[in-house]
Write a protein that holds these residues in place. Structure first.
Motif, mmCIF file in Angstrom:
data_model
loop_
_atom_site.group_PDB
_atom_site.id
_atom_site.type_symbol
_atom_site.label_atom_id
_atom_site.label_comp_id
_atom_site.label_asym_id
_atom_site.label_seq_id
_atom_site.Cartn_x
_atom_site.Cartn_y
_atom_site.Cartn_z
ATOM 1 N N PHE A 69 2.632 8.137 5.261
ATOM 2 C CA PHE A 69 1.309 8.043 5.865
ATOM 3 C C PHE A 69 0.263 8.707 4.977
ATOM 4 O O PHE A 69 -0.847 8.237 4.871
ATOM 5 C CB PHE A 69 1.300 8.732 7.236
ATOM 6 C CG PHE A 69 2.157 8.051 8.252
ATOM 7 C CD1 PHE A 69 1.638 7.020 9.030
ATOM 8 C CD2 PHE A 69 3.472 8.416 8.452
ATOM 9 C CE1 PHE A 69 2.415 6.378 9.974
ATOM 10 C CE2 PHE A 69 4.258 7.782 9.397
ATOM 11 C CZ PHE A 69 3.732 6.763 10.158
ATOM 12 N N SER A 70 0.636 9.838 4.373
ATOM 13 C CA SER A 70 -0.325 10.646 3.620
ATOM 14 C C SER A 70 -0.017 10.625 2.124
ATOM 15 O O SER A 70 1.115 10.367 1.720
ATOM 16 C CB SER A 70 -0.296 12.090 4.123
ATOM 17 O OG SER A 70 0.975 12.666 3.880
ATOM 18 N N LYS A 71 -1.047 10.906 1.337
ATOM 19 C CA LYS A 71 -0.883 10.944 -0.115
ATOM 20 C C LYS A 71 0.120 12.022 -0.526
ATOM 21 O O LYS A 71 0.973 11.803 -1.379
ATOM 22 C CB LYS A 71 -2.237 11.206 -0.778
ATOM 23 C CG LYS A 71 -2.184 11.231 -2.288
ATOM 24 C CD LYS A 71 -3.552 11.416 -2.893
ATOM 25 C CE LYS A 71 -3.514 11.346 -4.404
ATOM 26 N NZ LYS A 71 -4.842 11.446 -5.004
ATOM 27 N N THR A 72 0.011 13.199 0.108
ATOM 28 C CA THR A 72 0.851 14.334 -0.273
ATOM 29 C C THR A 72 2.269 14.241 0.282
ATOM 30 O O THR A 72 3.181 14.857 -0.254
ATOM 31 C CB THR A 72 0.241 15.658 0.218
ATOM 32 O OG1 THR A 72 0.185 15.629 1.653
ATOM 33 C CG2 THR A 72 -1.142 15.882 -0.366
ATOM 34 N N GLY A 73 2.437 13.494 1.379
ATOM 35 C CA GLY A 73 3.753 13.436 2.016
ATOM 36 C C GLY A 73 4.096 14.713 2.760
ATOM 37 O O GLY A 73 5.256 14.961 3.075
ATOM 38 N N TYR A 93 4.375 18.056 7.904
ATOM 39 C CA TYR A 93 3.618 18.283 9.143
ATOM 40 C C TYR A 93 2.720 17.078 9.444
ATOM 41 O O TYR A 93 2.699 16.560 10.567
ATOM 42 C CB TYR A 93 2.780 19.562 9.023
ATOM 43 C CG TYR A 93 1.886 19.801 10.214
ATOM 44 C CD1 TYR A 93 2.421 20.207 11.429
ATOM 45 C CD2 TYR A 93 0.508 19.616 10.122
ATOM 46 C CE1 TYR A 93 1.604 20.426 12.529
ATOM 47 C CE2 TYR A 93 -0.310 19.835 11.211
ATOM 48 C CZ TYR A 93 0.237 20.241 12.414
ATOM 49 O OH TYR A 93 -0.574 20.444 13.499
ATOM 50 N N MET A 94 1.984 16.602 8.432
ATOM 51 C CA MET A 94 1.092 15.454 8.644
ATOM 52 C C MET A 94 1.891 14.173 8.885
ATOM 53 O O MET A 94 1.527 13.365 9.736
ATOM 54 C CB MET A 94 0.146 15.274 7.454
ATOM 55 C CG MET A 94 -0.923 16.326 7.353
ATOM 56 S SD MET A 94 -1.880 16.559 8.882
ATOM 57 C CE MET A 94 -2.698 14.979 9.045
ATOM 58 N N GLU A 95 2.972 13.998 8.154
ATOM 59 C CA GLU A 95 3.808 12.810 8.350
ATOM 60 C C GLU A 95 4.312 12.755 9.795
ATOM 61 O O GLU A 95 4.309 11.701 10.423
ATOM 62 C CB GLU A 95 4.990 12.809 7.372
ATOM 63 C CG GLU A 95 4.591 12.672 5.912
ATOM 64 C CD GLU A 95 3.931 11.349 5.580
ATOM 65 O OE1 GLU A 95 4.468 10.288 5.947
ATOM 66 O OE2 GLU A 95 2.860 11.367 4.936
ATOM 67 N N ILE A 109 0.889 -1.168 0.000
ATOM 68 C CA ILE A 109 0.000 0.000 0.000
ATOM 69 C C ILE A 109 0.922 1.212 0.000
ATOM 70 O O ILE A 109 1.813 1.303 0.850
ATOM 71 C CB ILE A 109 -0.925 0.012 1.238
ATOM 72 C CG1 ILE A 109 -1.889 -1.171 1.186
ATOM 73 C CG2 ILE A 109 -1.689 1.324 1.342
ATOM 74 C CD1 ILE A 109 -2.713 -1.359 2.441
ATOM 75 N N PRO A 110 0.751 2.162 -0.942
ATOM 76 C CA PRO A 110 1.710 3.265 -1.073
ATOM 77 C C PRO A 110 1.725 4.251 0.104
ATOM 78 O O PRO A 110 2.765 4.804 0.434
ATOM 79 C CB PRO A 110 1.286 3.965 -2.366
ATOM 80 C CG PRO A 110 -0.130 3.556 -2.608
ATOM 81 C CD PRO A 110 -0.296 2.209 -1.967
ATOM 82 N N TYR A 111 0.575 4.477 0.714
ATOM 83 C CA TYR A 111 0.497 5.370 1.877
ATOM 84 C C TYR A 111 -0.711 4.949 2.699
ATOM 85 O O TYR A 111 -1.712 4.461 2.173
ATOM 86 C CB TYR A 111 0.425 6.850 1.466
ATOM 87 C CG TYR A 111 -0.695 7.173 0.513
ATOM 88 C CD1 TYR A 111 -1.920 7.631 0.983
ATOM 89 C CD2 TYR A 111 -0.541 7.011 -0.863
ATOM 90 C CE1 TYR A 111 -2.959 7.917 0.108
ATOM 91 C CE2 TYR A 111 -1.572 7.288 -1.735
ATOM 92 C CZ TYR A 111 -2.777 7.744 -1.245
ATOM 93 O OH TYR A 111 -3.810 8.018 -2.104
#
Length: 128
Positions: free
Chosen positions: A99-103, A106-108, A49-51
């Motif tokens: 973790f996130s689509k955008t990478g 901050y979210m990572e 799974i990519p993210y």
């Protein structure tokens, strides 16, 4: 699911994770809240799974609210944030997992931050 219901679930499961493991990771919390399955986490760890957000239940707004509520809980409980590096499992070079689509950094970081007891924190506040 309302924001209030999400907050109650975060507090209940975060308290359980502290008792069970001695720390809280957002990934473990999402599994406990049935937002992802252990199989999905394993697939992500093995790069199938990519993210992780690709397979989470609920929109990004709900994920953001869960992470924000977890941080609030950790602050109230005087837990120490600990940034954790997530690398892939399996054969071949170990790559950083997203973790996130955008990478977005901050979210990572929010997804990768575990919360642990401070070593001198013997007494713990009871969660609401």
């Amino acid at each position: 699911m309302s924001r209030k219901t999400i907050e109650k679930m975060v507090y209940r499961h975060a308290t359980g994770l502290m008792k069970e493991k001695g720390y809280i990771s957002p990934v473990d919390l999402l599994v406990k809240m049935d937002r992802i399955t252990p199989k999905q986490v394993e697939d992500w760890r093995f790069k199938r799974i990519p993210y992780l957000e690709k397979v989470t239940v609920g929109g990004l707004g709900k994920m953001n609210h869960i992470l924000k509520t977890l941080k609030k809980f950790a602050t109230e409980q005087e837990l120490k944030p600990s940034l954790t590096v997530y690398k892939s499992w399996g054969k071949g070079p170990k790559k950083l997992l997203r973790f996130s689509k955008t990478g977005d950094p901050y979210m990572e970081e929010r997804y990768a931050t575990h919360y642990v007891r401070k070593s001198n924190n013997k007494k713990h506040k009871q969660p609401k």
